[in-house]
Structure formats: structure tokens, C-alpha cells
Design an enzyme around this catalytic site. Structure first.
Site, PDB file in Angstrom:
ATOM      1  CG  ASN A   9      -1.696   1.219   1.438  1.00 41.34           C
ATOM      2  OD1 ASN A   9      -1.782   2.046   0.528  1.00 41.34           O
ATOM      3  ND2 ASN A   9      -2.296   1.380   2.612  1.00 41.34           N
ATOM      4  CE  LYS A  11      -0.114   3.261   4.722  1.00 42.10           C
ATOM      5  NZ  LYS A  11      -0.072   3.376   6.176  1.00 42.10           N
ATOM      6  CG  HIS A  91      -5.797   1.865   5.252  1.00 46.34           C
ATOM      7  ND1 HIS A  91      -5.374   2.866   6.098  1.00 46.34           N
ATOM      8  CD2 HIS A  91      -4.756   1.006   5.123  1.00 46.34           C
ATOM      9  CE1 HIS A  91      -4.107   2.618   6.442  1.00 46.34           C
ATOM     10  NE2 HIS A  91      -3.715   1.506   5.872  1.00 46.34           N
ATOM     11  CD  GLU A  93      -2.916   5.553   6.692  1.00 40.82           C
ATOM     12  OE1 GLU A  93      -2.892   5.576   5.450  1.00 40.82           O
ATOM     13  OE2 GLU A  93      -1.997   5.032   7.366  1.00 40.82           O
ATOM     14  CD  GLU A 163      -3.475  -2.575   7.231  1.00 39.99           C
ATOM     15  OE1 GLU A 163      -2.375  -2.785   6.730  1.00 39.99           O
ATOM     16  OE2 GLU A 163      -4.134  -1.550   6.996  1.00 39.99           O
ATOM     17  N   GLY A 169       2.434   2.351  10.743  1.00 35.17           N
ATOM     18  CA  GLY A 169       3.360   3.473  10.582  1.00 35.17           C
ATOM     19  C   GLY A 169       4.025   3.905  11.876  1.00 35.17           C
ATOM     20  CB  SER A 209       5.306  -1.570  11.997  1.00 33.06           C
ATOM     21  OG  SER A 209       4.863  -0.244  12.181  1.00 33.06           O
TER      22      SER A 209
HETATM   23  P1  PGA Z   1       2.882   0.353   7.610  1.00 32.62           P
HETATM   24  O1  PGA Z   1       1.421   0.514   6.954  1.00 32.62           O
HETATM   25  O2  PGA Z   1       3.444  -0.942   7.067  1.00 32.62           O
HETATM   26  O3  PGA Z   1       3.646   1.550   7.157  1.00 32.62           O
HETATM   27  O4  PGA Z   1       2.681   0.284   9.090  1.00 32.62           O
HETATM   28  C1  PGA Z   1       0.575  -0.587   6.741  1.00 32.62           C
HETATM   29  C2  PGA Z   1      -0.726  -0.118   6.159  1.00 32.62           C
HETATM   30  O5  PGA Z   1      -1.210   0.956   6.534  1.00 32.62           O
HETATM   31  O6  PGA Z   1      -1.323  -0.803   5.297  1.00 32.62           O
END
Ligand code: PGA
Length: 246
Positions: A9, A11, A91, A93, A163, A169, A209
Site C-alpha cells: 500500500n 499510500k 483502511h 486512515e 491492521e 506506521g 509495521s
Molecule cells: P505500515 O502501513 O506498514 O507503514 O505500518 C501498513 C498499512 O497501513 O497498510
């Protein structure tokens, strides 16, 4: 045997030049037994599809309607007409920054499946929810309110990504036992709601992460079928190291 999947992803990251270079490096890869999927920003979907060889291509988001006066949005039927195969829904976000409700996500799921686009449905609890032991309740609610209304046949076109919001992140990762426990819980919910075959076949990815240093341990768990990778998907080395961690 369930599919093993490593999805990136991206983003809202990467310049046009960096996106093209990552797409072409990944397209040279063929990792035995692992499906690689990328979710680039929508402005790069066209080129990812034009040069597609070995990797799957998905969109990070669509609106819930197929067309109309929705300035700035893109639709499931539009991405389908480009040849996009997957789309993320739910997601964290999108939920927290853009205020997407379970009701809106349910409508997105419906319109995407109606357009024959596979849904990668994201779910996961926030830090305070885990600290108060509410993670199962939260994930159950997310699945029940936005996903479990679909038919058994439609569920075959769904991948779930667990997640935990506190791990996205942040550099904090769920332990492999925490991931396994939640993946098992999700699989049991699918068994209760649908049937054994669908529960067994549903790919459940871990996200938050995930990186080369922890992927092997996470992927060693029976119910962890791969990862949805954010930060570590922006460089081919780390993304491919994760994909080689099964
Ligand atoms: P990250 O994001 O690996 O940077 O923690 C995962 C995601 O949001 O799909």
C-alpha cells in the site's frame, strides 16, 4: 491451500519517476507461490496496468457509486474499465482521517464486488481499544457492519487485512501471537457466518509495521497468509525481502 499474498500500500507516496521505477523492478519478479499486489496512488494505476507482467494491481480507494456528480472521486466501474483487479476498503486512515463510516464501507464493498473487483477489507482496533481488551468486539463490529452482509459466493472475492491501528506506521508491530490470535478469531467468525470451506480459504493478511526483520516470524503463523505493507513497500529491496519471508 490458501494463497500467500504480499501487498504494498503505497499510500500518498512516490514521485512519478520513482513510481515507474518501482513498478518496473517489481514486474521482473516472480516469487514462487506468492502473489504480489501493489496499491499505487490512483494517478499511477494506468501505467502500472500498462506495464503489468507478474504483479497484481489494486486501487487504494474508490467512491461507493459508479458515476455522477462526485467531484474528485473515482468509481469502481472506472477502475474496472482500466483493468484494476483489487481495491482496499476500510483502511484505518480512510476511517479516521476521512471519517468513513461502516455504512459507507458497506456500500463500497457492494459496488466493488458488483464490478468484479476483489475487495481487500481492512479492519483493526485502536490502541485504547486493545488496552481495554475490546479488540475482538471492534473487529467483529467492523466485519459485521460492512462485510458480512455479502453472499458466500461474493466472499470468495474478498481478502481480509487485519491492521491494528496502533501498529500502522508507528514501528510497533503486533507480536506474531497477537496477530495469530486475531486471525484465528476472524476465521472463526467467517466459519460461524458462512461455512468451513470459506473460512479455510479466506486469505487473512497482517498489516502494521511489517518489515523484513519481522515478516518471517509473522508469516510462520498458521493463520497469517501474508501482509499488507505500507512503509516497507516503497522500496523494492524491503518489499521483496518481505515477499521472500514465507
Ligand atoms: P505500515 O502501513 O506498514 O507503514 O505500518 C501498513 C498499512 O497501513 O497498510
Amino acid at each position: 491451500m490458501r494463497k500467500k499474498i504480499v501487498a504494498g500500500n503505497w499510500k500518498m507516496n512516490l514521485s512519478s519517476e520513482d513510481a515507474s521505477s518501482l513498478i518496473s523492478t517489481l514486474n521482473e519478479q516472480n516469487i514462487e507461490g506468492v502473489d504480489l499486489i501493489i496499491f499505487p496512488p490512483s494517478i499511477y494505476l494506468d501505467r502500472a496496468l500498462d506495464s503489468k507482467k507478474t504483479i497484481g494491481v489494486g486501487a487504494q480507494n474508490t467512491y461507493s457509486k459508479d458515476s455522477g456528480a462526485f467531484t474528485g472521486e473515482i468509481s469502481p466501474s472506472q477502475i474496472k474499465s482500466l483493468g484494476v483487479e483489487y481495491c482496499l476498503v476500510g483502511h484505518s486512515e480512510r476511517r479516521s482521517i476521512f471519517g468513513e463510516s461502516n455504512e459507507l464501507l458497506k456500500n463500497k464493498v457492494d459496488t466493488l464486488l458488483h464490478n468484479d473487483i476483489k475487495v481487500v477489507f481492512c479492519c483493526g482496533e485502536a490502541q485504547e481499544e486493545r488496552e481495554s481488551g475490546k479488540q475482538n468486539e471492534i473487529v467483529r463490529k467492523q466485519l459485521e457492519e460492512s462485510l458480512f452482509h455479502i453472499s458466500a459466493d461474493q466472499l470468495k472475492n474478498v481478502i481480509v487485512a487485519y491492521e491494528p491501528v496502533w501498529a500502522i506506521g508507528t514501528g510497533l508491530t503486533a507480536t506474531s501471537d497477537q496477530a495469530e490470535e486475531m486471525h484465528q478469531f476472524i476465521r472463526n467468525l467467517v466459519l460461524e457466518k458462512y461455512n468451513m470451506e470459506l473460512a479455510e480459504d479466506l486469505p487473512i493478511l497482517y498489516g502494521g509495521s511489517c518489515k523484513p526483520e519481522n515478516a518471517k516470524e509473522l508469516f510462520s503463523k498458521q493463520n497469517v497468509d501474508g501482509g499488507l505493507i505500507g512503509g516497507a513497500a516503497l522500496k523494492s529491496d524491503s518489499f521483496l525481502a518481505i515477499a521472500n519471508s514465507f
